[in-house]
Enzyme design. Structure first.
Site, PDB file in Angstrom:
ATOM      1  N   CYS A   1      28.206  24.216  15.388  1.00 26.71           N
ATOM      2  CA  CYS A   1      26.823  24.652  15.545  1.00 26.71           C
ATOM      3  C   CYS A   1      26.324  24.350  16.954  1.00 26.71           C
ATOM      4  O   CYS A   1      26.927  23.576  17.710  1.00 26.71           O
ATOM      5  CB  CYS A   1      25.919  23.985  14.502  1.00 26.71           C
ATOM      6  SG  CYS A   1      25.475  22.258  14.837  1.00 26.71           S
TER       7      CYS A   1
ATOM      8  N   ASP B   1      18.889  26.978  -3.658  1.00 26.51           N
ATOM      9  CA  ASP B   1      17.883  26.679  -2.630  1.00 26.51           C
ATOM     10  C   ASP B   1      17.507  25.213  -2.707  1.00 26.51           C
ATOM     11  O   ASP B   1      17.653  24.585  -3.769  1.00 26.51           O
ATOM     12  CB  ASP B   1      16.625  27.528  -2.828  1.00 26.51           C
ATOM     13  CG  ASP B   1      15.687  26.906  -3.868  1.00 26.51           C
ATOM     14  OD1 ASP B   1      14.712  26.245  -3.461  1.00 26.51           O
ATOM     15  OD2 ASP B   1      15.953  27.045  -5.080  1.00 26.51           O
TER      16      ASP B   1
ATOM     17  N   ASP C   1       9.207  31.885  -5.240  1.00 25.12           N
ATOM     18  CA  ASP C   1       9.144  31.244  -6.547  1.00 25.12           C
ATOM     19  C   ASP C   1       7.820  31.631  -7.209  1.00 25.12           C
ATOM     20  O   ASP C   1       6.972  32.267  -6.596  1.00 25.12           O
ATOM     21  CB  ASP C   1       9.312  29.739  -6.434  1.00 25.12           C
ATOM     22  CG  ASP C   1       8.169  29.071  -5.692  1.00 25.12           C
ATOM     23  OD1 ASP C   1       7.229  29.780  -5.285  1.00 25.12           O
ATOM     24  OD2 ASP C   1       8.215  27.858  -5.506  1.00 25.12           O
TER      25      ASP C   1
ATOM     26  N   HIS D   1      21.272  21.526  12.382  1.00 26.99           N
ATOM     27  CA  HIS D   1      22.641  21.163  12.006  1.00 26.99           C
ATOM     28  C   HIS D   1      22.818  21.167  10.486  1.00 26.99           C
ATOM     29  O   HIS D   1      23.817  21.695   9.974  1.00 26.99           O
ATOM     30  CB  HIS D   1      22.994  19.788  12.560  1.00 26.99           C
ATOM     31  CG  HIS D   1      24.273  19.241  11.998  1.00 26.99           C
ATOM     32  ND1 HIS D   1      25.518  19.592  12.470  1.00 26.99           N
ATOM     33  CD2 HIS D   1      24.494  18.387  10.958  1.00 26.99           C
ATOM     34  CE1 HIS D   1      26.452  18.973  11.757  1.00 26.99           C
ATOM     35  NE2 HIS D   1      25.853  18.235  10.837  1.00 26.99           N
TER      36      HIS D   1
ATOM     37  N   CYS E   1      25.934  20.564  17.750  1.00 28.36           N
ATOM     38  CA  CYS E   1      27.174  19.812  17.968  1.00 28.36           C
ATOM     39  C   CYS E   1      27.904  20.249  19.234  1.00 28.36           C
ATOM     40  O   CYS E   1      28.660  19.471  19.812  1.00 28.36           O
ATOM     41  CB  CYS E   1      28.087  19.952  16.743  1.00 28.36           C
ATOM     42  SG  CYS E   1      27.452  19.066  15.296  1.00 28.36           S
TER      43      CYS E   1
ATOM     44  N   CYS F   1      32.228  20.468  13.597  1.00 31.54           N
ATOM     45  CA  CYS F   1      31.169  21.473  13.464  1.00 31.54           C
ATOM     46  C   CYS F   1      31.007  22.247  14.769  1.00 31.54           C
ATOM     47  O   CYS F   1      31.055  21.668  15.858  1.00 31.54           O
ATOM     48  CB  CYS F   1      29.850  20.789  13.086  1.00 31.54           C
ATOM     49  SG  CYS F   1      28.452  21.918  12.933  1.00 31.54           S
TER      50      CYS F   1
END
Length: 378
Positions: free
Chosen positions: A305, A265, A92, A334, A308, A303
């Protein structure tokens, strides 16, 4: 070196799927970008971000200028080498700190006289300063220096900031010389339709390879943000990427895509992760609540991931209660995975022509209330 290739568009909503080519890889859009303010995504290592599918991360010009300093990052070979992230990076401009650190700043047409929130030292931030720092950082995408305002703000204030942002965009482009770095313009105008249209016309007439939409998710109701996106969808260039700055709530992502946005973002997934709030397919939960003390199921059974697959709500709650750092790491992991996979699902639905059904199903199932989203951490 930079090319945006539009691959599909939903005829009902205008949602887009594309690819943006950069020197450090092709970004498949729509995409969520984790925020690495200080050249690190909080609680996450670069290889972990790769594992969850992050394509591009955002770092902060103002904070890296203050420490360790742009010269040090440049000597290290640029941000990619410094933080060992060899995929695209967006920086930025520092302009958001004009907004978030308003009590420490004095804004004029020339630039912003800023007092460091770290040691109180005084600094002059302006378009030329921003371009110099971002070019030393060596990001793939740099942003023009702009002025963002709080909500609510008067139309007169918004018009003044709009004109200043346009002048600063021209100065930014004049000062930017690095060919392996794309410079994006930023559209302002607060919540005023005519000002948003004017800003879009002014900024796009200067000509940039991509465009940010700034000054939203600063406190306004979500429906007003959507109204501004509806306006911009039809006036922004069709063949350039569109980046909605500072938005990370799952519902906002899906609705933003439905209005033609390609990039997002926000610090929300990691900030929420550090406080025990996690996104799940039906909304969000706070893992510190007593109800999860004996809950031996994953954060989200749907999920896949790492978190999980290996840990339960009871265990992660225990980590928080015991003050263990791993708690923040697991919940941040997560949450980032959730948003990145959400965007992958959105992209797939656009490519196969099922986005309207995907959107409808997601909104019906996901009942999470909108959080107060913020562009960057201080």
């Amino acid at each position: 070196m930079f090319e945006f290739r539009l691959q599909a568009q939903c005829p009902v909503t205008g949602a887009r799927a594309g690819e943006f080519v950069t020197p450090h890889g092709v970004i498949k859009t729509p995409v969520f970008m984790p925020v690495g303010t200080q050249a690190t995504v909080k609680a996450m290592a670069p290889f972990e971000l790769e594992e969850i599918g992050a394509q591009i991360i955002l770092s902060n010009t103002y904070h890296l200028y203050l420490r360790p300093g742009a010269d040090i990052v440049e000597e290290a070979g640029g941000l990619h080498s410094f933080m060992d992230w060899h995929h695209p990076i967006l920086t930025d401009s520092g302009g958001f700190q004009v907004f978030s650190l308003a009590t420490l700043n004095r804004v004029t047409d020339e630039g912003v006289e800023c007092q460091s929130h770290i040691d109180g030292s005084r600094h002059m931030m302006d378009p030329e300063w921003s371009m110099e720092v971002q070019q030393k950082l060596g990001s793939d995408i740099a942003m023009c220096f702009d002025q963002c305002l709080h909500y609510p703000t008067t139309k007169e204030e918004a018009e003044t900031a709009l004109a200043r942002t346009t002048r600063w965009a021209r100065r930014s482009k004049d000062a930017h010389t690095r060919e392996d770095q794309a410079l994006f313009g930023i559209i302002q105008g607060s919540v005023y339709e005519d000002l948003r249209r004017r800003s879009a016309e002014d900024i796009t007439s200067i000509g940039f390879p991509g465009y940010g939409i700034g000054g939203l998710s600063v406190g306004e109701p979500h429906h007003i943000m959507y109204e501004m996106l509806d306006v911009l969808q039809h006036v922004m260039p069709f063949d350039k990427p569109r980046y909605l700055m500072g938005v990370g709530h799952p519902s906002n992502l899906v609705e933003g895509v439905a209005r033609g946005v390609d990039m997002f973002d926000c610090v929300l997934p990691t900030r929420n992760g550090r406080t025990g709030t996690v996104f799940v397919s039906t909304g969000r939960i706070n893992i510190k609540n007593q109800v999860y003390a004996r809950d031996f199921t994953p954060l989200d059974p749907s999920c896949d991931c790492y978190v999980c697959r290996h840990f339960t709500k009871a265990y992660i709650r225990h980590l928080y209660k015991a003050g263990e750092i791993l708690a923040a790491r697991l919940c941040s992991w997560h949450n980032l995975h959730f948003l990145i996979k959400l965007m992958e699902g959105v992209r797939e639905s656009i490519l196969n022509g099922t986005f309207p059904a995907f959107r409808k199903n997601f909104i019906e199932v996901f009942h999470g209330e909108g959080d107060s989203v913020e562009n960057e951490s201080l």
